[in-house]
Design a protein around this motif. Structure first.
Motif: not given
Length: 313
Positions: A234-254
């Motif tokens: 869960r701790e790993l996933a918390r960091w991974a998901g937060a990073g994906l949220a930042d990447l969504a702000s950059l690239f807005d993928p589907s």
């Protein structure tokens, strides 16, 4: 172009495979990874020769861990091989007599997933690989985006914690120090030290000591409901998901495609990644959400992707 060969350079094995236009691997050949840079060039050539026997092959794609230049010819820097401005394309072409394309291994894996795996049907995909470290690839508008100098998508070295944990790259606070297989082991050891009574299943799978905890033990223990193992994921996933949220702000993928050894645990890690992604996505209540998908090709993605990139020249 018909059949091509993809080459995956691993820490212990170099695998070459003949791949058709549908992404099917028709034959493979593996050799041990030599300890020297020049020996690796010879080994790649031997693997290509072995895999191509009996097939009419037209080009070779190589996935290399490191920075590959914009011409997809030279490995500018490889962290685990003594390659510095290594003209890998030219050296391998001289030995195998075929056109060669060199690509970063994470980019090759991302392309493989986009073309033949979880990314099919999507035009805009971001891939991350949660392995020992954290790699990635960017496909926007159906094209692999490598940046002006060829070294884009080094997601693992985005700094997420100022003055955070020291990374192997020499910087501090890099994303892969918090979302990777190495990070998962660190979380488990910290938690087992703090609350050994909650780590009995985990400790029992190793040698009984905190120091003996390995990634495979954490996966096994989590499937058995071990609190420390589950909380570490869960701790790993918390960091991974937060990073994906930042990447969504950059690239807005589907779609985000999550691959690598950690993702082999399926929903055990993907479900909390999705929850963390939604939690940290800016404006997430009002905007569309990218899908977070499991990679489908496993360890074959890099080989298949490299072969397909060679086909496209």
């Amino acid at each position: 172009m018909g059949l091509t060969i993809g080459v995956d350079i691993g820490g212990t094995k170099i695998a070459a495979g003949v791949v058709d236009e549908e992404g099917r691997i028709l034959s493979t050949f593996k050799v041990s990874t030599p300890p020297t840079a020049e020996g690796i060039v010879d080994a790649i050539s031997a693997a290509v020769a072995g895999a191509s026997e009996g097939h009419d092959v037209e080009a070779v794609g190589i996935g290399a861990a490191g920075y590959v230049d914009d011409k997809r010819a030279t490995v500018l820097f490889a962290p685990n091989i003594n390659w510095r401005h290594e003209p890998l394309k030219d050296k391998v072409e001289q030995r195998v007599g075929l056109p060669v394309v060199v690509e970063n291994d994470a980019n090759a894996a991302a392309w493989g997933e986009y073309r033949f795996g979880a990314g099919q049907g999507h035009d805009d995909v971001i891939c991350i690989t949660l392995g020992t470290g954290l790699g990635g690839g960017i496909i926007i508008g159906n094209k692999l985006r490598r940046g002006r100098f060829g070294v884009a998508a080094e997601f693992g070295h985005i700094r997420v914690v100022p003055d955070g944990l020291l990374c192997g790259c020499g910087s501090q606070g890099c994303w892969e120090q918090y979302a990777s297989g190495r990070a998962l082991v660190r979380y488990a050891k910290q938690r087992a030290n703090a609350t050994p009574e909650n780590a009995q299943i985990l400790l029992g799978l190793g040698d009984g000591s905190v120091e003996g905890i390995e990634g495979k033990h954490i996966s096994q223990a989590a499937r058995q409901g071990c609190p420390v193992a589950v909380d570490s994921f869960r701790e790993l996933a918390r960091w991974a998901g937060a990073g994906l949220a930042d990447l969504a702000s950059l690239f807005d993928p589907s779609a985000f495609i999550v691959g690598g050894g950690v993702s082999d645990e399926g929903e055990l890690v993907l479900d909390p990644i999705r929850k963390s992604f939604r939690r940290w996505l800016i404006g997430g209540e009002w905007r569309p959400h990218a899908q977070v998908l499991a990679a489908q090709l496993g360890g074959k993605a890099g080989l298949v992707g490299a072969a397909d990139l060679a086909r496209q020249g």
